[in-house]
Enzyme design. Structure first.
Site, PDB file in Angstrom:
ATOM      1  N   HIS A 186      12.729 -32.140  24.561  1.00 51.18           N
ATOM      2  CA  HIS A 186      11.184 -32.126  24.557  1.00 51.18           C
ATOM      3  C   HIS A 186      10.606 -30.854  24.496  1.00 51.18           C
ATOM      4  CE1 HIS A 186      10.082 -36.156  26.460  1.00 51.18           C
ATOM      5  NE2 HIS A 186       9.464 -36.129  25.504  1.00 51.18           N
ATOM      6  N   CYS A 486      13.181 -37.677   9.075  1.00 52.01           N
ATOM      7  CA  CYS A 486      12.231 -37.386  10.154  1.00 52.01           C
ATOM      8  C   CYS A 486      12.585 -36.718  11.244  1.00 52.01           C
ATOM      9  CB  CYS A 486      11.447 -38.589  10.486  1.00 52.01           C
ATOM     10  SG  CYS A 486      12.302 -39.943  11.390  1.00 52.01           S
TER      11      CYS A 486
HETATM   12  C1  PEP Z   1      15.365 -38.679  15.668  1.00 54.53           C
HETATM   13  O1  PEP Z   1      16.033 -39.450  16.635  1.00 54.53           O
HETATM   14  O2  PEP Z   1      15.693 -37.831  15.081  1.00 54.53           O
HETATM   15  C2  PEP Z   1      13.957 -39.081  16.054  1.00 54.53           C
HETATM   16  C3  PEP Z   1      13.251 -38.839  14.853  1.00 54.53           C
HETATM   17  O3  PEP Z   1      13.427 -39.873  16.889  1.00 54.53           O
HETATM   18  P1  PEP Z   1      12.945 -39.263  18.313  1.00 54.53           P
HETATM   19  O4  PEP Z   1      13.423 -37.701  18.143  1.00 54.53           O
HETATM   20  O5  PEP Z   1      11.618 -39.668  18.765  1.00 54.53           O
HETATM   21  O6  PEP Z   1      14.125 -39.973  19.073  1.00 54.53           O
END
Ligand code: PEP
Ligand code: MG
Length: 556
Positions: A186, A486
């Protein structure tokens, strides 16, 4: 004499300044007994302190907005948990002072969380922060947290609680370095959102003496302690060159020979939209909708509330593309009404799409809210599911979207190695793929993304991860469909070139990274990116892959 330390660079840029440490000392109030007649007064003091700390966290959240707001509001809810308050009252009734009762009650709660599995490590840090804040208030001592200073400095911390990361003042905090935390934690995601250079997972950072001059390179993860004049000049030059390149770059993402790679933004809600628009994002590549759900883990937000939030984001990109991810609850983002309480290993349990298929009414409401939010807007709405394991999952999601009458493209995130290995089969059901490299790394290397000790394995330059990206991109090409990234990998400018060379068709990242990625991509041709990608995949380690790609691109 100059020495070099190496951690994991998680937020680009160079910071040169003096070290200031975060006030993280756990305040342990003395265990003295109070007379019975004082109990009521102490209970009142405890309640007041809890309310004040919760109000402060909420105020910080309002100031910060976006994903940070949701995290801070979740922390405020932890503080106000009614069971916790009853425990505090009970402890005071048998003779504890208010501060000791809060300290002990939160310690018991902490032990419960810690025992529930490693995935809660991030929550435990948040809980410690809540405890320190309440106890400091009751003792009348300064709040633990970001140091008071009028001069800019480099902040050093064991780990940063979201409450502090969210309020770092970029004018004062030149950069930050933490001993714990991984590249996809985070804190790292929030640092990138702020645009503050940051390095995490640097054991021993806590030992740097207050006031020591250090230079931080948030791209390479290097820290130069007592840097020579020469090194400072070299880093300052590099930073100035980068800044110049950044201000010169604008417009849609593309390689130097015009191969288009749309650069999209990752957002957690309407508050993140202005930064995305300012950075020239061509749309949204990941709308993490669960941040709208985190402020009340007991129930889903009403359909009306969801429509309002989705519409604000959709309206910001009138002709652009907005990819909305349906609720990704579970593991490090548990929600009481969806997430089973007693899973032995929640990261491998009922999370993401799995929770939604178990609670179809929650998915139905979300899809219907999205459909209403998009009505009458020219936006290209795309909707994707997190944690798709196979074709059965992809079909279940596509069926749910069709049943909801959603006018949108349906897609699947590739976050589980099985999805990358069988991407062509998944593409029989959906129209696009989006690689969530944070979870894909976590599951490929069996390395919890919250745990600093295994951050080496979460490095997105790992050739095994690049192989899975290549497999997915090749499958999408063979099916005539698109495959974006992403996950945080897309925000590393050099890696963005390699991902482009692997065949990825769009890149989505925190808004602050977009100018860096745009400027770097514009320097190289598609053929150079492809050669860099091949060199990275031919390597055996993340380090070698990075060096090999760099060598190809700089023509060495
Ligand atoms: C990922 O796991 O790369 C993703 C984009 O989702 P999150 O970071 O929200 O788990
Ligand atoms: Mg994920």
């Amino acid at each position: 004499m100059e020495t070099t330390l190496r951690g994991v660079g998680v937020s680009h840029g160079v910071a040169i300044g003096e070290v200031r440490h975060m006030g993280t000392a756990v305040l342990e109030p003395p265990a003295k007994q109070i007379p019975a007649q004082d109990a009521e007064r102490e209970q009142g003091r405890a309640r007041q302190a809890v309310e004040a700390v919760a109000a402060d966290l909420i105020a910080r959240g309002n100031l910060a907005g976006g994903e940070a707001q949701a995290v801070l509001e979740a922390q405020a809810m932890m503080a106000q948990d009614p069971e916790l308050m009853s425990d505090v009252d009970r402890r005071i009734a048998v003779g504890s002072t208010a501060e000791r009762a809060v300290y002990d009650a939160l310690a018991a709660y902490r032990a419960l969380l810690a025992g529930a599995g490693e995935y809660l490590a991030g929550r435990v840090a948040d809980l410690d922060d809540v405890r320190n804040r309440i106890v400091a208030r009751l003792l009348g001592v300064p709040m633990p947290g970001v140091p008071d200073s009028d001069e800019p400095y480099v902040l050093i911390a064991r780990d940063l609680a979201p409450a502090d990361t969210a309020l770092l003042d970029p004018a004062l905090v030149l950069g930050f370095v933490t001993e714990e935390g991984g590249p996809t934690s985070h804190s790292a995601i929030l640092a990138r959102a702020l645009g503050v250079p940051a390095v995490v997972a640097l054991p021993g950072a806590g030992e740097l003496a207050e006031g020591t001059l250090i230079a931080v390179d948030g791209s390479t993860g290097e820290i130069f302690v007592e840097p020579s004049d020469e090194k400072r000049a070299q880093m300052e030059r590099a930073a100035a060159e980068r800044k110049a390149a950044l201000s010169a770059s604008s417009g849609p993402g593309a390689t130097s020979d015009g191969h288009k790679v749309p650069l999209l933004a990752n957002v957690g809600g309407p508050a993140d939209v202005p930064a995305a628009v300012d950075a020239g994002a061509e749309g949204v590549g990941l709308f993490r909708t669960e941040f709208l759900f985190l402020d009340d883990s007991k129930q889903a937000p009403s359909e009306e509330k969801q429509v309002e939030a989705y519409r604000k984001v959709l309206e910001a990109f009138p002709e652009g593309r907005v990819v909305v991810r349906v609720l990704d609850a579970g593991a490090d983002k548990p929600l009481d009404f969806l997430t089973p309480a007693d899973e032995p290993n929640p990261a491998l349990g009922v999370r993401g799409l799995r929770s939604l298929l178990d609670h179809p009414e929650v998915l139905r409401t979300q899809l219907s809210a999205l459909s209403k939010a998009a009505q009458g807007l020219p936006v290209h709405l795309e909707v994707m599911a997190p944690m798709v394991a196979d074709r059965t999952d992809a079909k279940a999601f596509a069926d749910a979207c069709r049943q909801a009458g959603l006018q949108a493209k349906f897609g699947a995130m590739v976050e589980i190695p099985s999805a990358a290995l069988r991407a062509r089969s998944i593409l029989q059901e959906v129209e696009f793929l989006s690689l969530g490299t944070n979870d894909l790394a976590q599951y490929t290397f069996a390395a919890d993304r919250q745990v600093g000790a295994v951050s080496r394995l979460q490095d997105p330059w790992q050739p095994a991860l690049l192989d899975l990206v290549a497999l997915s991109a090749e499958a999408a090409k063979a099916e005539g469909k698109s495959c974006g990234v992403c996950g945080e990998a897309a925000s590393d400018p050099l890696l963005a070139c390699v991902l482009t060379g692997l065949g990825v068709t769009s890149l989505s990242m925190g808004a602050a990274s977009i100018p860096y990625v745009r400027a770097t991509l514009a320097k190289y041709t598609l053929a150079q990116c492809e050669r860099a990608a091949a060199a990275a995949r031919a390597s055996d380690t993340a380090e070698e892959a990075r060096t090999a790609a760099q060598a190809v691109l700089s023509g060495e």
